[in-house]
Every structure is written in structure tokens, then in C-alpha cells.
Design a protein around this motif. Structure first.
Motif: not given
Length: 191
Positions: A85-107
Motif C-alpha cells: 500500500a506504499a505511496l508511489p514516489w520518485f525523484w531525480s536530479n537533472q543538473y540544477d533541477l530536483r524533480l520529485q513526484t508523489a502519487g499518480l496523476s493518471t486520470g
């Protein structure tokens, strides 16, 4: 600018040929069991009903998902089963940008931008039927950390309040209606 998107195809043909249920991945129950006795699957190839996708079967292509599913399988194998039942999350560093997501935006059916994208520090909050279902944060760590509880609780927060970047997302946490629970109707494989 050129953007190259490379997708993945789960290599589950041997499992499917051996009789495992699946297609775009190998179907697993809430504990990681496949339909083949004593065979478990996790990570990118595991097609599972996910509460954050409204119970629809999905594959999550992230390292964190594989780690979370491994813990679920280990608990099941050691006699202390707990459903995934874990919350989906993801992160990535792209040069000077830190991208982070939580949950699923589908729909999602509405989105709210917090902050100014021109400053390279902002968030997008995704809503479905008036409830927070996901966040995409760019150099907005505070939004990412505080917004996870809004996603987990499917908080109903008015878009105008979410858009006010001067108000921390944690101030909206009392609006949470309760954590998302594992969906009913997940496949059950008994061995």
C-alpha cells in the motif's frame, strides 16, 4: 531541443509461458504472489492493483517501488503479511533541477500550479473529483514533503488555497479525509 523517451517492456514471457497470469507484466496479488505456486514478483514487471490508481492494475517503474514490494514479499514469506500500500514516489536530479513526484496523476481532472515556473521552483498539484491525488515538484522540496500527506489522505482542498504558495501545504493537512487503503478486488493467489 530534442527529447528522447525510451520506454521499457517487461521481460515476463518465460513466466507467462509457464502459466503465470499477466500480459503487460506478471499479475501479482497484494503480497507479491504470482499465480504460479512459490513464485513471487516485484518491481517494474509486477502488475498489481494499486490504491493510488483507483485499484487498477499498473506497473510502477521505479527503484522505490521495487524496494517497497521486496519488503512486502519478505513479510509474507516470514509469516507477517501486510498488503502492498506504499505511496508511489520518485525523484531525480537533472543538473540544477530536483524533480520529485508523489502519487499518480493518471486520470486527474484538474491541476493547480504553486509558485512560478519561470523561477524554476514550483509545484503542480493534481486533483481528481476535488481531491489531491498527486504532486510534481521542481526545486520545491517543502511542497513535496508536506504534500505527501495530502495525497495519502486524498485531501479535499480548494484549488485557490492550494495555489497560494505562501501557505505551506502542511496547513491543509487537517483537510485529509483518511489514508488511502488497499483496493478491494485484488487478485488472490492461494498456494
Amino acid at each position: 531541443m530534442v527529447i528522447a523517451g525510451i520506454g521499457i517492456v517487461p521481460a515476463v514471457a518465460p513466466l507467462i509461458a509457464a502459466g503465470a497470469a499477466g500480459g503487460d507484466g506478471v499479475a501479482v496479488d497484494a503480497h507479491g504472489r504470482t499465480s504460479i505456486r512459490h513464485v513471487w514478483a516485484l518491481g517494474d514487471c509486477a502488475l498489481h492493483a494499486n490504491a493510488y490508481a483507483d485499484g487498477l492494475p499498473i506497473r510502477l517503474e521505479s527503484v522505490q517501488n521495487a524496494n517497497d514490494m521486496a519488503i512486502v514479499i519478505a513479510k509474507a514469506l516470514t509469516g507477517t503479511p501486510e498488503p502492498y500500500a506504499a505511496l508511489p514516489w520518485f525523484w531525480s536530479n537533472q543538473y540544477d533541477l530536483r524533480l520529485q513526484t508523489a502519487g499518480l496523476s493518471t486520470g486527474f481532472d484538474a491541476e493547480v500550479v504553486r509558485g512560478d515556473p519561470a523561477t524554476r521552483s514550483f509545484s503542480v498539484v493534481y486533483l481528481k473529483k476535488g481531491r489531491v491525488v498527486a504532486l510534481d515538484c521542481v526545486n520545491a522540496v517543502r511542497d513535496y514533503v508536506q504534500g505527501q500527506k495530502l495525497v495519502q489522505g486524498r485531501a479535499a482542498v480548494p484549488p485557490a488555497l492550494l495555489a497560494d504558495a505562501a501557505v505551506p501545504l502542511k496547513d491543509h493537512q487537517p483537510a485529509c479525509a483518511g489514508a488511502v487503503t488497499a483496493p478491494a478486488g485484488q487478485p488472490t493467489f492461494r498456494h
